[in-house]
Design an enzyme around this catalytic site. Sequence first.
Site, PDB file in Angstrom:
ATOM      1  N   HIS A  69       5.929  39.354 -38.135  1.00  0.00           N
ATOM      2  CA  HIS A  69       6.713  38.645 -37.133  1.00  0.00           C
ATOM      3  C   HIS A  69       7.385  37.402 -37.709  1.00  0.00           C
ATOM      4  CE1 HIS A  69       4.515  41.362 -34.526  1.00  0.00           C
ATOM      5  NE2 HIS A  69       5.430  41.124 -33.618  1.00  0.00           N
TER       6      HIS A  69
ATOM      7  N   ARG B 180      10.581  38.165 -26.982  1.00  0.00           N
ATOM      8  CA  ARG B 180       9.173  37.969 -27.325  1.00  0.00           C
ATOM      9  C   ARG B 180       8.673  36.716 -26.618  1.00  0.00           C
ATOM     10  NH1 ARG B 180      11.972  38.595 -32.132  1.00  0.00           N
ATOM     11  NH2 ARG B 180      11.726  40.614 -33.154  1.00  0.00           N
TER      12      ARG B 180
ATOM     13  N   ARG C 265       9.208  41.400 -23.017  1.00  0.00           N
ATOM     14  CA  ARG C 265       7.927  42.015 -23.368  1.00  0.00           C
ATOM     15  C   ARG C 265       6.786  41.094 -22.962  1.00  0.00           C
ATOM     16  NH1 ARG C 265       6.959  43.164 -29.573  1.00  0.00           N
ATOM     17  NH2 ARG C 265       6.574  40.915 -29.580  1.00  0.00           N
TER      18      ARG C 265
ATOM     19  N   GLU D  17       4.911  52.273 -30.150  1.00  0.00           N
ATOM     20  CA  GLU D  17       4.551  51.667 -31.436  1.00  0.00           C
ATOM     21  C   GLU D  17       3.247  52.211 -32.007  1.00  0.00           C
ATOM     22  OE1 GLU D  17       4.219  47.425 -30.799  1.00  0.00           O
ATOM     23  OE2 GLU D  17       3.653  47.742 -28.718  1.00  0.00           O
TER      24      GLU D  17
ATOM     25  N   ASP E 213       5.324  48.324 -36.039  1.00  0.00           N
ATOM     26  CA  ASP E 213       3.953  48.797 -35.834  1.00  0.00           C
ATOM     27  C   ASP E 213       3.856  50.318 -35.924  1.00  0.00           C
ATOM     28  OD1 ASP E 213       2.222  46.598 -35.597  1.00  0.00           O
ATOM     29  OD2 ASP E 213       2.985  46.151 -33.598  1.00  0.00           O
TER      30      ASP E 213
ATOM     31  N   ARG F  12       1.000  46.173 -42.551  1.00  0.00           N
ATOM     32  CA  ARG F  12       2.281  45.538 -42.823  1.00  0.00           C
ATOM     33  C   ARG F  12       2.127  44.089 -43.264  1.00  0.00           C
ATOM     34  NH1 ARG F  12       4.737  43.250 -37.939  1.00  0.00           N
ATOM     35  NH2 ARG F  12       3.370  43.412 -36.134  1.00  0.00           N
TER      36      ARG F  12
ATOM     37  N   CYS G   2      13.730  48.465 -31.115  1.00  0.00           N
ATOM     38  CA  CYS G   2      13.745  47.006 -31.208  1.00  0.00           C
ATOM     39  C   CYS G   2      13.056  46.498 -32.466  1.00  0.00           C
ATOM     40  CB  CYS G   2      13.095  46.383 -29.970  1.00  0.00           C
ATOM     41  SG  CYS G   2      11.374  46.862 -29.721  1.00  0.00           S
TER      42      CYS G   2
END
Length: 880
Positions: A502, A609, A645, A739, A763, A773, A810
Amino acid sequence: MNRQVKEIELLAPLTGPVVPIEDVPDPVFAGKMFGDGIGLDPLDTLLVAPCDGTISHLARTGHAVTLTTEEGAEVLLHVGIDTVELKGEGFTPKVQQGDRVVAGQSLIEFDPDYVARRAHSLVTVVAIANGDAFQIASRASGSMQAGRTRLLTLVPTGQPVMSPSASDAERAEAAAQAVGATAAAAGAAAAIVADASPSVEARGEVQLATKGGLHARPAARARDAARKFASKVELHYGGKSASLNSIVGLLGLGAGEGASVTVVAIGHDAREALEAVIAELGHDAPDENEQPSPAHAVSPAPRAAAPVAARALDPNTLAGVAASPGVGVGTLVRWDDGDVTPVERATGTPAAESRALDKALAAVDAELEATVARASQRGAVGEAGIFAVHRVLLDDPALVDAARDLISLGKSAGFAWREAVRAQSAMLGNLEDKLLAERAADLRDIEKRVLRALGLSSPSRTRELPPEAVLCADEFTPSDLAGLDTTRVTGLVTARGGATTHAAIIARQLGIPALVAIGDALHAVPDGTQVVVDANAGRLEYAPTTLDIDRARAERARIASVRDQNRKTSQLAAKTTDGHAVEVAANIATAADARVAVENGADAVGLLRTELMFIHRPTAPSVDAHRDSYQAIVTALEGRTAIIRTLDVGADKEVDYLTLPPEPNPALGLRGIRLAQVRPDLLDDQLRGLVAVQPHGAVRILLPMVTDVGELIRLRARIDQFQREAGRTDPIEVGVMIEVPSAALLADQLARYADFLSIGTNDLTQYTLAMDRMQAQLADQADGLHPAVLRLIAATTQGAAKYGRWVGVCGALAGDPVAVPLLVGLGVTELSVDPVSVPSIKARVRTLDYQLCRQRAQDALALESAQAVRAASREVWPLD
């Protein structure tokens, strides 16, 4: 006594002309830092085994392999120069690590045209990695035939290097040379004065031959040479003396290149110890601080595709994974390098503090050992050398004993270690020799490592940045980047992390070039160094030349010009050449981001977010705080809709006041809507705030980490309840993030109850490929264009189509110009990207033919790797 020496014959692994090792167009190979060897300019496409042996290492990018013979010779075969940067594209390994192979067996197949167009050179190197044990007795010249022509002959080190066809006269001359060498050695030994008593003291003088004098690496080599003997050895210079066991003490002598140093050995084997130390200090050895002279360019042999002109790799360069595209120039600023201030007085007994220090030292030593091993395995000689010296410094008795003395006086382990290191750092910093003074930086590095191992961390700090700052950290968190002064920050670089974290997302959102997963070598670049961040090429250049900087600024200007052209058309709709419409939305986190999205032509907000609302607060936000925040964003969007979200924390996003239970694997734990299991009040307050936003229809709710239909049905019921409580009669649209693989496979079931599906490729890639990740070593392999991920995307769009639902993406893949044609072809109708990327993605869509995208996307599902998918996409839709 004469004995037969078994020679090792290496056949040519490729067909093509020989290139002398000194002429290989790379200073590392030409300087024999990987060992002595030879080059070949390939005319075919297959690398074969030069002899029988075992594959002891296969580069994960498939461009290099090390073969160990039965006799123990380690033969490195490296296809092309700087081909690691191709990340495996163009290479197909035919063997696996640990395989037994025979001479002539296929090892690596490669595409010479593809590699030649993208690498610095196709010249392939055959090097003997353990040249301390084996030497080259003969080497071929001229043109070679793969698997047929003898290329090199090896013999164990110390044996005469002699051609099998040497004449008697040549052998006699070699013998005479050997006698002469022995006599010379005896003469050198005669300069050593020793008494004959049982307690022997031996003294001798040596003139330092190593470039830069007695810095860390020659000191460490001399110490290792002396450790083979029982005698105590000291060096004397300039009125000072230091034990050979103390690297810091040796550096403190300040003996520069050419200095005459007295060596004193005391013990029963003093003479032998003295000879070994003098021999080590009296000759120059390859040093990773040195930059070999540039190699001569090699004219490649003709081939079907014209190769890129060969150029040597700048030794002041580190490779990383591009997390945010672009080029930046600036001053390196260590963002996570604030001073740690340990408490002075110990809370435990001296014995307990000593044990804590021992445990921390052992942990750091293990960490450094692993770093050295990884660097050596991938051939990063300089990086391995740096951290090998750090291990030596960590074991220095001058440091450890000084720290223990302070602990015995009641000081804490952290305070004692910091004071011991800083005393030595100050001593080195005062030396006139610049190279030796710079070793203080090595000490400061191990100081911080040990303090971290003791559980001490740097406090958050406010720091005034220079006008052009490249921020450096082990890893950034989203909160690190939330308040950055983007007018001053020109780049971000991290030792760890991945391109889909992120923090990387926020970097792209801010439009700041970013490189991640550079590795521990990043920590060796001093604070304040001028650097160039070329995220497009995956490189960090430190100490660049004026020409390098000028080129980087010119590239920045070119990129800015293209962006300006795209922005002029950014307010127009994105349609393919045959009229297929694709909505290009923006991923945002704040009202300020929303304004940037509007300015850049975003059709909507595809992902808001909400984590930053929670991260920067001492307590959870209220219903009113939620409503006011979202209302401000909706107002800034000027009539555009926003997909918001719900809270998604855990893994790399932590909230201090959320006292979540500890989890061994946070990525598989309480994330997304699962958080409602332990804190249902947080989700309820957020949902109430969302349904209160005006006007109705401006907001859509997106639920993260949904794994099955039951979760969706339960949450929709709660949303409906909150709508009724608010007196709202029109339904609010609810979507599901795809995800996790289970959600993709159940897309048709989810689409029955959801209004839309939004694929979070970051994800989804992590969970599909079982690759963290956040793991730096896997960052370049966790690629969303892996066919398995593409098949799940296809399953999602097919499942959604059964109920007429639309599908968006996204995740980071939506902003990847290589991926865009394939996503469109798979049926994705919305791409949500960072605000600054909206104009370029819209421009990309306008160049596409939808029917061609559909056809090629289906073809991509049948490919074998992400590299193959990327290569196929670039071939059909080249990038600018």
